[in-house]
Structure formats: C-alpha cells, structure tokens
Design an enzyme around this catalytic site. Structure first.
Site, short mmCIF file in Angstrom:
data_model
loop_
_atom_site.label_atom_id
_atom_site.label_comp_id
_atom_site.label_asym_id
_atom_site.label_seq_id
_atom_site.Cartn_x
_atom_site.Cartn_y
_atom_site.Cartn_z
CB SER A 92 37.59 -0.31 -26.63
OG SER A 92 37.83 0.61 -27.96
CE LYS A 168 38.52 4.22 -27.49
NZ LYS A 168 37.82 2.90 -28.51
CE LYS A 236 33.93 -1.88 -23.87
NZ LYS A 236 34.93 -1.59 -24.99
#
Length: 296
Positions: A92, A168, A236
């Site tokens: 990701s 995502k 993140k």
C-alpha cells in the site's frame, strides 16, 4: 511457474505460502530474518536475482521508500527484469510513485500491476483478501489465477497504474473513520455510566452495526491491542490520503482528524506498533476516561 515474492512479513509469508501450496516455485531474497519454517521457497542474494529467475515478481512491503528500493534501487527488480515478465506490487503505497515505477518497467518491456489488499493478517492467512488492481486488462487477466490463490474479492479498478492504490487509500479512509466513530461512541457511553460491552452488543443489532464495531469495538473494550494491523501503517496510509488530496484539491477534514489521533497514539512508547483500534486511547486521554473503568 516460478514466482518471486519479496516481503515475507506478517501478511506476505502466508500469501507466499498459499502460492507454494498451489504448486508454484517461490523465490525470495535473503535478509536478516530466516525464511518461515513452513514456507517452501528458495532464497537468493538480491531482488535483481529474484527477477532473473522468476516469471512473475510480487512485492509486499511496508511503505513507498521500501518499494522504491526493492524495485528500482541498486540490485533491484528492474535490473533483473526482462521483456514479457510481470511485476505485481501488493504493498500500500503512493499512487503517484506507483505510476512512476510502472513506467520504468514498461520501458523495459515488462508488465506492471498495483494490487494492494484489504483484510489484514486474518485475510492473508485465510486467502480471503480483497484485492484492488490497477493496470491494463490483459495483464490483470494474466495475473488473475495467481491473485485468486490469495483473495476472494478481486477487482480491476482501472487500466491506469495507481488506480488500485487510489482505491486502497479510499478503503483506509473509511476504516479509519469507522474506528474513530466506534471509539467516540464507546467512550461517550462509558463515561455516561453505561457498560460499553452492553452498548456494543445493542448497537450490533441496529443500523450502526459494522465489522469495525464487531471486531475493533471488542478490542477496545477488552484492551487487546496486539497488532492485527499496526497503527503506524494506518497512519502512513492516511498520510498518503492527505498528500493525494492536496494534489487533487480535495478536502478530507475528518481524515485529517483521524490522522492526528493516530499521531497522538504513535507518540506513546508502545503506540506505533499497537493495533489501529488503539486509536481509542487518544480519545480516552482527551476525555479523561478509560473504557475499562466504570463511572464512580
């Protein structure tokens, strides 16, 4: 076929295991950690060597700089790739960086897909991951038999590289805001004198019911913050969301709040590697009330 798999972490190891169980020969990179005992794989010295030996290379790494180093850094996958091979990044990471990496592989005659996943360690072990894919349809069809060994809900989001990563990020926004909503509701109810476990049970039968309320609500109440998905990784992902939003001119006010709450949790000595459900701790500090404590 020979499949290179780089990134044998909490999720990568069981994913590679499913491919080995399906009869594929797995090639990976030697690092400081030994190969998982139950994984049938051969290890080589560099990502470039993995690419030379494999028909398809899969990466499952923590963050954009890790993917950059493995894919296009010194002795990276790009140095060992050849025309006709396929690279699938299941990490990701930044959609912008994803498109840049893919362009380099296309110049070398190789295919490239971004295929980030949702479902966590449980989904990786059960081969039930949701997989969001960006890249040309022909490359998606080529990869599909491999992806079907890893997940159940597999969708080609768009034929441009970066589409999977964008999806995502959208997923991570929704999950983060659901975690924040559940945490706020349980802290509110608990400080008002209600048993949060009973509140959660009641809400599970109504329109507020969700997978986050079911799983992470229970974690918050039971104080079980051993990581399924580490808060630093979700932090993140929200950073990626806000960076992309700035580039697009999109306002994500609630995402920014969730990110700040995760920042507060990560500042704790034990915070960054705790499960993302531990976001509740930041709200407990702001409310001067812990869920496990009954109102006097």
């Amino acid at each position: 076929m020979k499949i290179g798999f780089i990134g044998l972490g909490v999720m990568g190891a069981p994913m590679a295991g499913h491919l080995a169980d399906a009869g594929h020969e797995i090639v990976t990179v030697l690092n400081r950690s030994p190969l998982p005992m139950d994984l049938k794989a051969s290890a080589v010295a560099s990502p470039a060597e993995v690419a030379r030996l494999s028909e398809i290379v899969i990466t499952m790494l923590p963050d954009t700089p890790d993917v950059e180093r493995v894919l296009i850094g010194r002795n990276g996958v790009l140095e060992g790739i050849s025309a006709g091979k396929l690279v699938i990044d299941m990490s990701s990471i930044s959609p912008i960086a994803t498109a840049e990496f893919a362009a380099k592989f296309r110049e070398a005659g190789a295919g490239c897909l971004d295929a980030p996943v949702s479902g966590g360690e449980v989904g990786a072990k059960a081969a039930s991951l949701t997989i969001m894919v960006g890249g040309p349809a022909a490359e998606f069809e080529r990869a599909l038999p491999i992806l079907e060994k890893l997940g159940k809900n597999i969708t080609l989001i768009g034929e441009n590289n970066g589409a999977g990563q964008t999806c995502k990020i959208a997923n991570q926004i929704i999950v983060a805001l659901n975690i924040e909503a559940v945490a706020e509701a349980l802290v509110f109810a608990s400080k008002a004198g209600c048993d949060p476990a009973k509140v959660r049970t009641a809400l599970m039968g109504g329109f507020a019911s969700s997978r986050v309320l079911e799983v992470h609500g229970e974690r918050m109440i039971a104080r079980t913050f051993a990581p399924g998905f580490r808060i630093r990784l979700h932090q993140k992902d929200l950073n990626l969301a806000l960076e992309s939003a700035r580039a697009l001119g999109v306002s994500l006010p609630s995402t920014a709040i969730a990110q700040q709450l995760m920042n507060a949790c990560s500042a704790r000595a034990d915070g960054a590697d705790a499960d993302h459900s531990s976001l509740v701790r930041a709200l407990e500090v702001l409310s001067d009330h812990e869920l496990s404590k009954k109102k006097e």
